[in-house]
Design a protein around this motif. Structure first.
Motif, short mmCIF file in Angstrom:
data_model
loop_
_atom_site.label_atom_id
_atom_site.label_comp_id
_atom_site.label_asym_id
_atom_site.label_seq_id
_atom_site.Cartn_x
_atom_site.Cartn_y
_atom_site.Cartn_z
N HIS A 1 -5.52 7.87 21.49
CA HIS A 1 -6.38 8.93 20.97
C HIS A 1 -5.66 10.26 20.85
O HIS A 1 -6.23 11.26 20.40
CB HIS A 1 -7.58 9.11 21.91
CG HIS A 1 -8.33 7.84 22.16
ND1 HIS A 1 -8.06 7.01 23.24
CD2 HIS A 1 -9.30 7.22 21.44
CE1 HIS A 1 -8.86 5.96 23.19
NE2 HIS A 1 -9.62 6.06 22.13
N GLU B 1 -1.46 10.98 11.74
CA GLU B 1 -2.26 11.22 10.53
C GLU B 1 -3.01 9.96 10.13
O GLU B 1 -4.19 10.02 9.75
CB GLU B 1 -1.34 11.68 9.40
CG GLU B 1 -2.08 12.07 8.12
CD GLU B 1 -1.16 12.53 7.02
OE1 GLU B 1 -1.59 12.53 5.85
OE2 GLU B 1 0.01 12.88 7.31
N LYS B 2 -2.35 8.82 10.19
CA LYS B 2 -3.00 7.55 9.84
C LYS B 2 -4.14 7.23 10.79
O LYS B 2 -5.21 6.77 10.37
CB LYS B 2 -1.95 6.43 9.87
CG LYS B 2 -2.51 5.04 9.60
CD LYS B 2 -3.04 4.91 8.19
CE LYS B 2 -3.49 3.48 7.89
NZ LYS B 2 -4.05 3.35 6.53
N GLY C 1 -5.78 9.38 12.57
CA GLY C 1 -6.77 10.46 12.62
C GLY C 1 -6.91 11.07 14.01
O GLY C 1 -8.00 11.48 14.40
N VAL C 2 -5.77 11.13 14.75
CA VAL C 2 -5.79 11.68 16.11
C VAL C 2 -4.88 12.90 16.16
O VAL C 2 -3.98 13.06 15.33
CB VAL C 2 -5.34 10.63 17.15
CG1 VAL C 2 -6.23 9.40 17.08
CG2 VAL C 2 -3.87 10.24 16.95
N TRP D 1 -1.86 15.40 17.03
CA TRP D 1 -0.41 15.21 17.21
C TRP D 1 0.16 16.49 17.81
O TRP D 1 -0.05 17.57 17.27
CB TRP D 1 0.25 14.91 15.87
CG TRP D 1 1.75 14.84 15.90
CD1 TRP D 1 2.51 13.83 16.40
CD2 TRP D 1 2.68 15.81 15.39
NE1 TRP D 1 3.85 14.09 16.23
CE2 TRP D 1 3.98 15.32 15.61
CE3 TRP D 1 2.52 17.05 14.76
CZ2 TRP D 1 5.13 16.02 15.23
CZ3 TRP D 1 3.66 17.75 14.38
CH2 TRP D 1 4.94 17.23 14.61
N LEU E 1 -0.43 6.43 3.20
CA LEU E 1 -0.62 7.88 3.22
C LEU E 1 -0.04 8.51 1.96
O LEU E 1 0.86 7.97 1.33
CB LEU E 1 0.07 8.48 4.45
CG LEU E 1 -0.44 8.02 5.82
CD1 LEU E 1 0.47 8.57 6.92
CD2 LEU E 1 -1.89 8.46 6.04
N LYS F 1 -0.87 24.05 8.82
CA LYS F 1 -2.06 23.53 9.52
C LYS F 1 -2.31 24.24 10.84
O LYS F 1 -3.30 23.94 11.52
CB LYS F 1 -1.90 22.03 9.76
CG LYS F 1 -1.81 21.21 8.48
CD LYS F 1 -1.78 19.72 8.77
CE LYS F 1 -1.79 18.90 7.50
NZ LYS F 1 -1.84 17.44 7.74
N TYR G 1 -8.02 20.64 21.62
CA TYR G 1 -8.46 19.47 20.88
C TYR G 1 -9.63 18.70 21.49
O TYR G 1 -10.24 17.87 20.80
CB TYR G 1 -7.29 18.49 20.70
CG TYR G 1 -6.22 19.01 19.77
CD1 TYR G 1 -6.42 19.07 18.40
CD2 TYR G 1 -5.00 19.48 20.27
CE1 TYR G 1 -5.45 19.56 17.53
CE2 TYR G 1 -4.01 19.95 19.42
CZ TYR G 1 -4.25 20.01 18.06
OH TYR G 1 -3.28 20.48 17.21
#
Length: 428
Positions: A105, A122-123, A125-126, A128, A185, A204, A426
């Protein structure tokens, strides 16, 4: 919740992540260390789950032929050979990164695994989290030490960072895009990111963890152009080693050598021409009337004829040994520098490769070490090393400055603060 801590390389590339992993575990998270097989022993030492990816990115330095290149400063040839070898296993490495992170996660990554782990996060969706081990975030205040040494104009300093990260990105982007295509992606435009992943981080405003203290910033002050999402409270230390776990032989040697003990070692990397380190140790103990612990690490060091004066060990807990020493002679790797600074003991630096040279320069600038002597020059510079050791042993000013730096490092717990910052950012 499960968090993966990812990097490849030597122990020094992994141990700061272990410090963070232990902090997350204390918060109730499941944690795992993902690295090449060489990292398994470190994970087991701290009771962490370990998952392996293919490859051996630092294995080349353990081979006699290439260690000789290292000793002579022929780094480019080693890099070229490393890249050739990487092509033989990298496809499997990428598959392993995907497989070993399927159930996580959160991904926390050291510098040598940034691109792979960013794409996977990114793949999935957690979040980094990239971790920097030194003050290498782009700035106008000082140059990137891998590009130039002198502090020039602000625009030129900034260009030194931009140029290096852009050049590295151009070497990586086609490989990264092939991986992104496999993951489904969107591809990165080849020339859109002038700083590679740093451009994406800035766009970002991603949290970046710095595993270092302000004392290793070349200007000794925080650059005004570093963003607020770059968080660096202190070095990332693992918990202190219990005294009762110290090897009895080492403990006895330290007791008998009290007041005249020194340390010699090159951290977790093998010494180019390892027996030269023993020859140097013998000259130092005879000339300066001290006793030495020689940490051989992965090197095969012959037994000393001065057995009562020199103890050879494969590894040792820096946090227990360094404070008992009068001088620490080392390669100026980031982790060893941190431990030396924390101990309040002066250093003598024999840098071998890469960041070890700017690290050694910084210790000298702090006044806790004399000017460094490159390890490749040691065979012809024994007198210079002896003089540096003598200076470090006898300088009250150097010792006072070392203690002052140690007090600053004791003011905060970097790993705990970084864990809190990540969770607050986060998961609050």
């Amino acid at each position: 919740m499960k968090c993966a801590f990812c990097n490849v390389g030597t122990r020094g590339d992994l141990q700061p992540l272990v410090a963070l992993a232990l902090g997350f575990r204390a918060k109730g998270w499941e944690v795992l260390l993902i690295s090449e097989e060489r990292g398994r022993a470190l994970a087991e030492e701290f009771g962490l789950e370990f998952r392996a990816v293919a490859g051996d990115s630092c294995g080349i330095v353990f081979e006699e032929e290439h260690a000789e290149m290292l000793a002579k400063g022929k780094l480019m040839k080693m890099i070229q050979e490393s890249e050739r070898r990487k092509k033989t296993w990298y496809d499997q490495t990428l598959k392993d990164w995907v497989e070993t992170t399927r159930d996580v996660h959160l991904l926390v990554s050291g510098p040598l695994a940034y691109t792979e782990t960013y794409c996977i996060a990114e793949k999935l969706g957690v979040p980094w989290i990239p971790v920097l081990y030194g003050p290498y975030y782009p700035t106008r205040d000082f140059p990137n030490p891998f590009v130039m040494e002198s502090n020039w104009f602000g625009w030129l300093n900034l260009l030194s960072f931009n140029f290096l990260y852009w050049a590295l990105w151009q070497r990586q982007v086609s490989e990264v895009n092939a991986f992104r295509a496999d993951l489904g992606l969107e591809l990165f435009p080849s020339f859109a990111h002038r700083r590679g992943l740093f451009s994406i981080i800035e766009e970002k405003e991603l949290l970046v963890i710095g595993g270092f203290h302000e004392v290793v910033i070349p200007t000794l002050k925080v650059p005004a152009d570093w963003p607020s999402h770059f968080f660096f409270p202190n070095f990332l230390f693992v918990p202190r080693t219990p005294k009762e776990s110290l090897d009895p032989k080492l403990q006895d040697f330290m007791r008998k050598s009290s007041g005249k003990l020194i340390y010699l070692g090159l951290g977790s990397m093998p010494a180019p021409r390892p027996n030269e380190l023993m020859e140097l140790a013998e000259k130092i103990v005879n000339a300066l009337q001290v006793k030495a612990v020689l940490c051989a690490g992965w090197s095969n060091v012959k037994t000393s004829e001065e057995e009562e004066e020199i103890l050879v060990v494969k590894s040792c807990p820096h946090d227990l040994l360094f404070p008992a020493c009068q001088v620490i002679l080392h390669h100026a790797g980031a982790g060893t520098c941190a431990a030396a600074l924390r101990s309040g003991v002066p250093s003598v630096c024999l840098p071998v490769i890469l960041d070890q040279f700017p690290n050694a320069k910084q210790l000298a600038m702090l006044g806790v070490a004399p000017p460094a002597i490159p390890f490749k020059d040691v065979p012809s510079s024994h007198d210079a090393v002896l003089e540096a050791m003598r200076r470090a042993l006898e300088s009250a000013e150097m010792r006072d400055k070392a203690k002052e730096v140690a007090r600053k490092l004791d003011e905060s717990d970097g790993a705990t603060q970084c864990v809190e910052k990540i969770l607050q950012t986060y998961f609050s």
